[in-house]
Scaffold this active site. Structure first.
Site, PDB file in Angstrom:
ATOM      1  N   ILE A  13       4.539  -1.095   6.889  1.00 12.55           N
ATOM      2  CA  ILE A  13       3.587  -1.315   7.742  1.00 12.55           C
ATOM      3  C   ILE A  13       3.548  -2.560   8.715  1.00 12.55           C
ATOM      4  O   ILE A  13       3.585  -2.476   9.794  1.00 12.55           O
ATOM      5  CB  ILE A  13       1.976  -1.217   7.591  1.00 12.55           C
ATOM      6  CG1 ILE A  13       2.005  -0.074   6.373  1.00 12.55           C
ATOM      7  CG2 ILE A  13       0.984  -1.421   8.313  1.00 12.55           C
ATOM      8  CD1 ILE A  13       0.692   0.015   5.385  1.00 12.55           C
ATOM      9  N   LEU A  34      10.651 -10.935   0.621  1.00  4.09           N
ATOM     10  CA  LEU A  34      11.546  -9.549   0.541  1.00  4.09           C
ATOM     11  C   LEU A  34      11.863  -9.151  -0.678  1.00  4.09           C
ATOM     12  O   LEU A  34      12.642  -8.276  -1.091  1.00  4.09           O
ATOM     13  CB  LEU A  34      13.177 -10.170   0.881  1.00  4.09           C
ATOM     14  CG  LEU A  34      13.187 -10.776   2.119  1.00  4.09           C
ATOM     15  CD1 LEU A  34      14.667 -11.257   2.313  1.00  4.09           C
ATOM     16  CD2 LEU A  34      12.863  -9.848   3.393  1.00  4.09           C
ATOM     17  N   GLY A  83       1.758  -8.364  -0.298  1.00  4.32           N
ATOM     18  CA  GLY A  83       1.102  -8.101  -1.288  1.00  4.32           C
ATOM     19  C   GLY A  83       2.029  -6.965  -2.019  1.00  4.32           C
ATOM     20  O   GLY A  83       2.798  -6.418  -1.530  1.00  4.32           O
ATOM     21  N   TYR A 150      -4.571  -2.511  -8.647  1.00  2.00           N
ATOM     22  CA  TYR A 150      -4.296  -2.640  -7.151  1.00  2.00           C
ATOM     23  C   TYR A 150      -5.579  -2.409  -6.108  1.00  2.00           C
ATOM     24  O   TYR A 150      -5.853  -3.335  -5.442  1.00  2.00           O
ATOM     25  CB  TYR A 150      -3.156  -1.577  -6.900  1.00  2.00           C
ATOM     26  CG  TYR A 150      -3.097  -1.284  -5.270  1.00  2.00           C
ATOM     27  CD1 TYR A 150      -2.493  -2.341  -4.534  1.00  2.00           C
ATOM     28  CD2 TYR A 150      -3.790  -0.273  -4.780  1.00  2.00           C
ATOM     29  CE1 TYR A 150      -2.446  -2.055  -3.098  1.00  2.00           C
ATOM     30  CE2 TYR A 150      -3.842   0.067  -3.177  1.00  2.00           C
ATOM     31  CZ  TYR A 150      -2.993  -0.898  -2.470  1.00  2.00           C
ATOM     32  OH  TYR A 150      -3.041  -0.852  -1.160  1.00  2.00           O
ATOM     33  N   LYS A 154      -7.599  -5.278  -3.780  1.00  2.00           N
ATOM     34  CA  LYS A 154      -7.846  -5.191  -2.502  1.00  2.00           C
ATOM     35  C   LYS A 154      -9.472  -5.611  -2.265  1.00  2.00           C
ATOM     36  O   LYS A 154      -9.833  -6.171  -1.483  1.00  2.00           O
ATOM     37  CB  LYS A 154      -7.626  -3.789  -1.916  1.00  2.00           C
ATOM     38  CG  LYS A 154      -6.053  -3.575  -1.838  1.00  2.00           C
ATOM     39  CD  LYS A 154      -5.572  -4.335  -0.833  1.00  2.00           C
ATOM     40  CE  LYS A 154      -3.994  -4.138  -0.431  1.00  2.00           C
ATOM     41  NZ  LYS A 154      -3.369  -4.973   0.594  1.00  2.00           N
ATOM     42  N   ARG A 293      -2.979  14.202 -11.959  1.00  2.00           N
ATOM     43  CA  ARG A 293      -2.799  12.795 -12.576  1.00  2.00           C
ATOM     44  C   ARG A 293      -4.338  12.099 -12.718  1.00  2.00           C
ATOM     45  O   ARG A 293      -5.298  12.340 -11.778  1.00  2.00           O
ATOM     46  CB  ARG A 293      -2.161  11.800 -11.371  1.00  2.00           C
ATOM     47  CG  ARG A 293      -0.726  11.933 -11.324  1.00  2.00           C
ATOM     48  CD  ARG A 293       0.089  11.248 -10.352  1.00  2.00           C
ATOM     49  NE  ARG A 293      -0.502  11.355  -9.103  1.00  2.00           N
ATOM     50  CZ  ARG A 293       0.176  10.866  -8.010  1.00  2.00           C
ATOM     51  NH1 ARG A 293       1.173  10.288  -7.967  1.00  2.00           N
ATOM     52  NH2 ARG A 293      -0.554  10.980  -6.807  1.00  2.00           N
ATOM     53  N   ALA A 294      -4.639  11.219 -13.602  1.00  2.00           N
ATOM     54  CA  ALA A 294      -5.921  10.749 -13.796  1.00  2.00           C
ATOM     55  C   ALA A 294      -6.265   9.771 -12.743  1.00  2.00           C
ATOM     56  O   ALA A 294      -5.579   9.087 -12.398  1.00  2.00           O
ATOM     57  CB  ALA A 294      -5.609   9.751 -15.150  1.00  2.00           C
ATOM     58  N   ASP A 296      -6.948  10.609  -9.769  1.00  2.00           N
ATOM     59  CA  ASP A 296      -6.777  11.300  -8.290  1.00  2.00           C
ATOM     60  C   ASP A 296      -8.059  12.111  -7.821  1.00  2.00           C
ATOM     61  O   ASP A 296      -8.561  12.835  -8.525  1.00  2.00           O
ATOM     62  CB  ASP A 296      -5.516  12.244  -8.183  1.00  2.00           C
ATOM     63  CG  ASP A 296      -4.165  11.615  -8.061  1.00  2.00           C
ATOM     64  OD1 ASP A 296      -4.203  10.285  -8.132  1.00  2.00           O
ATOM     65  OD2 ASP A 296      -3.192  12.282  -8.192  1.00  2.00           O
TER      66      ASP A 296
END
Length: 339
Positions: A13, A34, A83, A150, A154, A293-294, A296
């Site tokens: 992004i 990087l 991040g 994650y 945020k 998936r757990a 979702d």
């Protein structure tokens, strides 16, 4: 014209936002360690923009390099992408995520204040909403229980920046919660290159299309959606990049905390994405349905109306263009930036 420091500016992004900033007449300085991107993107950015972009290789937790950047450049505002972003990895290595994403953002804010720079655009995420139990997501919904470190990182950074602004009203804090960015620059020169097996749907499809993975895993076909697969709000990465520029231009000189969704307001299912990519590429994407998936969610998408009213931005590119641009990127660069 402003001079903007873009942290994480060689990432997916970030790099597209660099292109959009330069196209809008701004100057850009990039800081990136990087760890999840390639130095080989820099000549491609020069080809697209016709400009040599000052680049500092380093970490947002490194005060010395931040002080050097602010000493050597008259920075007006920071757009902060740097991040870590893999949800699964964050569950396995939470300390790594809190150190990079939370501690790193705090160091950056401290060094900005030290340099007299009080405008930041923060790359947040719709994951901070958790599961509010209704759609679409609006900015006045409170942050929810995030399902991963994650997402929690945020949400924590949003809270930290909000508290800093309350204590020091000189700050403009622009918090952008975005949904599912896909696509690539229309030139086919830059796009998404995940390390290892992709975590997100479209990069996974692209790896299957390039022959690097045998088939796609579709996690769940028993959701309460029209075709049973999960639905998400997909946004072209160049629309997202232009949203950052629009937010910065509209709000960077307006003190306060500005919280904005960046989404299309439309949800597409996993099977719709597969079919759209097949139409754009002429390929057949084999897939296998696996258990959910757990964590979702069945469906989520943005209400973009407040953002449009605040900064005059809305998405311009449809699903067909997202797929065509993604396919151009992956077919021209099967090995990403290593080609």
């Amino acid at each position: 014209m402003k001079k903007i420091l873009v942290t994480g500016g060689t990432g997916f992004i970030g790099s597209h936002t660099v292109v959009s900033l330069l196209k809008s007449g701004h100057q850009v300085v990039i800081l990136d360690n990087l760890c999840n991107s390639s130095i080989n993107i820099l000549p491609r950015l020069k080809t697209i923009t016709g400009q040599e972009i000052p680049f500092y290789q380093g970490d947002i937790r490194d005060r010395e390099i931040l002080r050097r950047i602010f000493a050597e450049n008259r920075i007006d505002s920071v757009i902060h992408f740097a991040g870590l972003k893999a949800v699964g990895e964050s569950v396995a290595e939470p300390m790594k995520y809190y150190d990079n994403n939370v501690s790193g953002s705090l160091v950056l804010a401290e060094e900005m204040a030290r340099a007299g720079v009080f405008s930041i655009v923060f790359s947040s995420s719709a994951t901070v909403y958790g599961d509010p139990g209704k759609v679409p997501y609006t900015e006045d919904m409170p942050p929810g229980d995030t399902t991963s470190p994650y997402g929690a990182s945020k949400s924590m950074v949003e809270r930290i920046l909000t508290d800093i602004q309350k204590a020091d009203p000189r700050w403009s804090m622009i918090l952008l919660r975005y949904f599912n960015p896909i696509g690539a620059h229309e030139s086919g020169l830059i796009g998404e290159q995940p390390n290892g097996i992709p975590n997100n749907l479209l990069p996974y499809i692209c790896q299957v299309a390039a022959g690097k993975l045998p088939q796609l895993a579709v996690f769940g076909d028993d959701y309460p959606t029209p075709d049973g697969t999960g639905m998400r709000d997909y946004i072209h990465v160049m629309d997202l990049a232009e949203g950052h520029v629009a937010a910065m231009q509209a709000k960077s000189n307006v003190a306060g905390t500005h919280l904005l969704n960046l989404g299309s307001g439309r949800a597409s299912s996993v099977l719709e994405i597969i079919r759209a990519f097949e139409a754009a590429s002429g390929l057949t994407i084999p897939y296998e349905v696996k258990p959910r998936r757990a964590g979702d969610l069945a469906c989520f998408y943005a209400d973009p109306s407040y953002t449009k009213a605040q900064i005059g931005w809305q998405t311009q590119r449809d699903l067909t263009q997202m797929m065509e641009d993604s396919w151009r990127w992956v077919s021209n660069n099967p090995n990403g930036y290593d080609d």
